[in-house]
Design a protein around this motif. Structure first.
Motif, PDB file in Angstrom:
ATOM      1  N   UNK A  30       0.848  -1.188   0.000  1.00 60.02           N
ATOM      2  CA  UNK A  30       0.000   0.000   0.000  1.00 60.02           C
ATOM      3  C   UNK A  30       0.888   1.245   0.000  1.00 60.02           C
ATOM      4  N   UNK A  31       1.001   1.928  -1.135  1.00 58.61           N
ATOM      5  CA  UNK A  31       1.775   3.175  -1.161  1.00 58.61           C
ATOM      6  C   UNK A  31       0.952   4.315  -0.566  1.00 58.61           C
ATOM      7  N   UNK A  32       1.553   5.088   0.322  1.00 53.72           N
ATOM      8  CA  UNK A  32       0.845   6.221   0.919  1.00 53.72           C
ATOM      9  C   UNK A  32       1.704   7.472   0.793  1.00 53.72           C
ATOM     10  N   UNK A  33       1.024   8.623   0.789  1.00 44.69           N
ATOM     11  CA  UNK A  33       1.702   9.902   0.578  1.00 44.69           C
ATOM     12  C   UNK A  33       1.195  10.932   1.585  1.00 44.69           C
ATOM     13  N   UNK A  34       2.134  11.636   2.195  1.00 48.01           N
ATOM     14  CA  UNK A  34       1.789  12.730   3.090  1.00 48.01           C
ATOM     15  C   UNK A  34       1.985  14.050   2.362  1.00 48.01           C
ATOM     16  N   UNK A  35       0.923  14.835   2.309  1.00 48.02           N
ATOM     17  CA  UNK A  35       0.974  16.139   1.652  1.00 48.02           C
ATOM     18  C   UNK A  35       1.080  17.189   2.754  1.00 48.02           C
ATOM     19  N   UNK A  36       2.309  17.430   3.194  1.00 47.87           N
ATOM     20  CA  UNK A  36       2.538  18.403   4.267  1.00 47.87           C
ATOM     21  C   UNK A  36       2.556  19.834   3.730  1.00 47.87           C
ATOM     22  N   UNK A  37       3.285  20.034   2.642  1.00 52.93           N
ATOM     23  CA  UNK A  37       3.362  21.349   1.986  1.00 52.93           C
ATOM     24  C   UNK A  37       3.102  21.110   0.504  1.00 52.93           C
ATOM     25  N   UNK A  89      -4.447   3.027 -13.650  1.00 48.75           N
ATOM     26  CA  UNK A  89      -4.739   1.624 -13.876  1.00 48.75           C
ATOM     27  C   UNK A  89      -5.164   0.894 -12.615  1.00 48.75           C
ATOM     28  N   UNK A  90      -4.857   1.480 -11.466  1.00 44.07           N
ATOM     29  CA  UNK A  90      -5.382   0.947 -10.216  1.00 44.07           C
ATOM     30  C   UNK A  90      -4.704  -0.291  -9.671  1.00 44.07           C
ATOM     31  N   UNK A  91      -3.504  -0.645 -10.186  1.00 39.99           N
ATOM     32  CA  UNK A  91      -2.842  -1.853  -9.689  1.00 39.99           C
ATOM     33  C   UNK A  91      -2.326  -1.675  -8.261  1.00 39.99           C
ATOM     34  N   UNK A  92      -1.946  -0.453  -7.938  1.00 35.80           N
ATOM     35  CA  UNK A  92      -1.448  -0.158  -6.587  1.00 35.80           C
ATOM     36  C   UNK A  92      -2.218   1.040  -6.039  1.00 35.80           C
ATOM     37  N   UNK A  93      -3.413   0.833  -5.520  1.00 35.95           N
ATOM     38  CA  UNK A  93      -4.232   1.950  -5.022  1.00 35.95           C
ATOM     39  C   UNK A  93      -3.539   2.663  -3.853  1.00 35.95           C
ATOM     40  N   UNK A  94      -3.277   3.960  -3.994  1.00 38.26           N
ATOM     41  CA  UNK A  94      -2.582   4.696  -2.941  1.00 38.26           C
ATOM     42  C   UNK A  94      -3.560   5.357  -1.959  1.00 38.26           C
ATOM     43  N   UNK A  95      -3.002   5.901  -0.889  1.00 35.78           N
ATOM     44  CA  UNK A  95      -3.759   6.724   0.047  1.00 35.78           C
ATOM     45  C   UNK A  95      -2.985   8.026   0.219  1.00 35.78           C
ATOM     46  N   UNK A  96      -3.684   9.153   0.110  1.00 36.18           N
ATOM     47  CA  UNK A  96      -3.093  10.471   0.293  1.00 36.18           C
ATOM     48  C   UNK A  96      -3.590  11.070   1.605  1.00 36.18           C
ATOM     49  N   UNK A  97      -2.652  11.505   2.450  1.00 36.76           N
ATOM     50  CA  UNK A  97      -2.991  12.130   3.720  1.00 36.76           C
ATOM     51  C   UNK A  97      -2.679  13.625   3.634  1.00 36.76           C
ATOM     52  N   UNK A  98      -3.708  14.457   3.848  1.00 32.86           N
ATOM     53  CA  UNK A  98      -3.575  15.905   3.680  1.00 32.86           C
ATOM     54  C   UNK A  98      -3.519  16.616   5.030  1.00 32.86           C
ATOM     55  N   UNK A 138      -6.496   8.195   9.099  1.00 27.89           N
ATOM     56  CA  UNK A 138      -5.684   9.249   9.672  1.00 27.89           C
ATOM     57  C   UNK A 138      -4.239   8.792   9.828  1.00 27.89           C
ATOM     58  N   UNK A 139      -3.315   9.771   9.775  1.00 25.98           N
ATOM     59  CA  UNK A 139      -1.921   9.504  10.148  1.00 25.98           C
ATOM     60  C   UNK A 139      -1.358  10.746  10.833  1.00 25.98           C
ATOM     61  N   UNK A 158       5.800   8.286   1.360  1.00 30.90           N
ATOM     62  CA  UNK A 158       6.582   9.253   0.610  1.00 30.90           C
ATOM     63  C   UNK A 158       5.870  10.600   0.682  1.00 30.90           C
ATOM     64  N   UNK A 159       6.629  11.668   0.514  1.00 32.74           N
ATOM     65  CA  UNK A 159       6.093  13.018   0.539  1.00 32.74           C
ATOM     66  C   UNK A 159       6.166  13.625  -0.851  1.00 32.74           C
ATOM     67  N   UNK A 160       5.218  14.474  -1.171  1.00 23.17           N
ATOM     68  CA  UNK A 160       5.172  15.058  -2.507  1.00 23.17           C
ATOM     69  C   UNK A 160       6.448  15.821  -2.839  1.00 23.17           C
ATOM     70  N   UNK A 161       7.061  16.475  -1.835  1.00 21.64           N
ATOM     71  CA  UNK A 161       8.270  17.253  -2.120  1.00 21.64           C
ATOM     72  C   UNK A 161       9.462  16.374  -2.500  1.00 21.64           C
ATOM     73  N   UNK A 162       9.522  15.145  -1.956  1.00 16.59           N
ATOM     74  CA  UNK A 162      10.601  14.223  -2.318  1.00 16.59           C
ATOM     75  C   UNK A 162      10.476  13.763  -3.773  1.00 16.59           C
TER      76      UNK A 162
END
Length: 427
Positions: free
Chosen positions: A169-176, A224-233, A299-300, A400-404
């Motif tokens: 499960x790939x997840x992303x934190x959108x801090x900035x 394509x949905x093979x690896x559905x991610x989660x974005x935390x804002x 939540x995270x 992972x973070x969007x800035x990276x």
């Protein structure tokens, strides 16, 4: 599976549900009636010091699951089938009390004991048994359960166990959300005076892409949905030392959240200030739900800052059902020594809660800031955790973070490294 114990406690019920129903996929029941247990002809475990009759898997119990409250436990480790273990038992068909040891790790028992905090006021990983005994980089409970299942099958060969399916499960934190764009005149002037930049001017003029903008890249990556991610804002309503996000009331930020909610799962990244003032959590949750037009249940914690049991209790009161904070914000590894989701057990009031915890084991910021790794040296580590989770058919979660993943030179190579990783695991 019938399990005999002198007393059926909430702790025993919790860990048996996790081990038998969630992990091994077999129904179970607990009995305190010795005679009924002895005449039972199916698979059974004697979790006591009483002698059993017939074909029975014997496991002498450690007292942990029959206690209440929190007190210092003797956790002397030893080797068992090549892995660390503790709560050694004698006269058993298994070398240690896997029920009590798993409960100790999953409940985060050690985090309720007196301990030192790190610079951010968090439980410091150096306090943990996993770090001290060098099994932080292993999903130890999953390995224990593989051995335990083999032992049960040797005694009960007709037992049907479920084989779990590995998930990444790939997840992303959108801090900035953006480095230069959408910050308002005052922040732009302050930023330019502090660090004059032609790139800033180019971005603001619309001739260059913002270096933190990796959203098209991520959308293409997950097409394509093979690896559905989660974005935390992160949607803090005011800036602070640790909350430097774009205002959630900015039209472009609002649109970014809405667009992501149309295509992906999203969750809340509670602000640093909400940790200090939990009433802000409800406000931020409402803002994210309004912007996304969805009900937010994931939540995270920002900076992975949480205190047990208070933080998770606040999540429950706010209607959260899933949290993705179970990991360390300063080192990669398995904080709860497991690569599977599990329900949170509240040691403060001895209750099984409906909040499901999804542990992560790799975060880009840990590798870069804390472990002093560049992108190239982080790829083998990321692949290592992927393979560890895959070997036990567990759940592997990365952050992972969007800035990276943008174009900022500070994070040069991370975007390509991550693309290579995704390509390699999908090949």
């Amino acid at each position: 599976m019938l399990i005999y114990a002198r007393t059926s406690t909430t702790r025993l019920q919790y860990i048996c549900k996790f081990i038998f129903e969630e992990q091994l996929g077999i129904s179970h029941s607990i009995t305190t009636h010795a005679e009924s247990f002895n005449i039972h002809e199916g698979a059974k475990i004697n979790y006591s010091d009483l002698p059993g009759q017939g074909t029975v898997f014997t496991m002498r119990n450690h007292p942990l699951l029959f206690e209440t409250g929190v007190q210092t436990q003797a956790t002397d480790c030893f080797e068992s089938n090549g892995y660390k273990a503790f709560f050694n038992t004698t006269g058993s068909d298994f070398s240690f009390d896997i029920f009590a040891a798993s409960f100790y790790l999953l409940s985060r028992y050690e985090e309720y004991l007196p301990h030192e905090k790190d610079e951010y006021g968090r439980y410091a990983y150096q306090n943990s048994l996993a770090f001290k005994e060098r099994f932080l980089q292993q999903p130890l409970i999953n390995y224990w359960l593989i051995d335990f299942a083999k032992g049960l099958l040797q005694m009960f060969p007709n037992l049907k166990l479920r084989e779990n399916i590995f998930r990444y499960i790939p997840t992303y934190d959108i801090d900035i959300a953006w480095s230069f764009k959408r910050k308002g005149l005052v922040r732009h002037l302050g930023g330019f005076l502090k660090s004059p930049s032609l790139k800033r001017l180019g971005v603001l003029a619309g001739v260059q892409k913002d270096p933190f903008d990796s959203y098209d890249f991520l959308k293409t990556l997950h097409n394509g949905g093979r690896l559905p991610p989660i974005f935390f804002f992160l949607v803090a309503t005011s800036s602070s030392q640790y909350d430097k996000n774009i205002s959630p009331f900015n039209m472009h930020m609002w649109r970014l959240i809405k667009n992501h909610a149309r295509h992906f799962n999203i969750g809340l990244h509670p602000s640093w200030r909400s940790f200090e003032k939990p009433t802000l959590f409800q406000k931020e949750k409402k803002i994210l739900e309004t912007a996304s037009q969805t009900v937010v249940t994931k939540s995270r914690q920002h900076y992975i800052k949480f205190d047990l049991p208070a933080t998770f209790q606040h999540l429950l009161e706010a209607g959260m059902t899933a949290d993705y904070s179970m990991g360390y914000g300063s080192i990669n590894g398995f904080r709860a020594s497991v690569a599977s989701s599990f329900l949170w057990y509240n040691l403060a009031n001895e209750t099984i809660t409906p909040l499901r915890l999804h542990p992560f084991c790799f975060m880009d910021a840990n590798s870069f800031y804390e472990q002093q790794q560049d992108a190239a040296s982080s790829l083998p580590e990321l692949l290592y955790y992927y393979e560890e989770c895959k070997k036990v058919n567990g759940e592997m979660i990365s952050i992972f973070h969007n800035n990276f993943l943008g174009t900022d030179p500070l994070y040069g190579g991370w975007r390509k490294m991550y693309s290579d990783f995704i390509a390699q695991i999908q090949s």
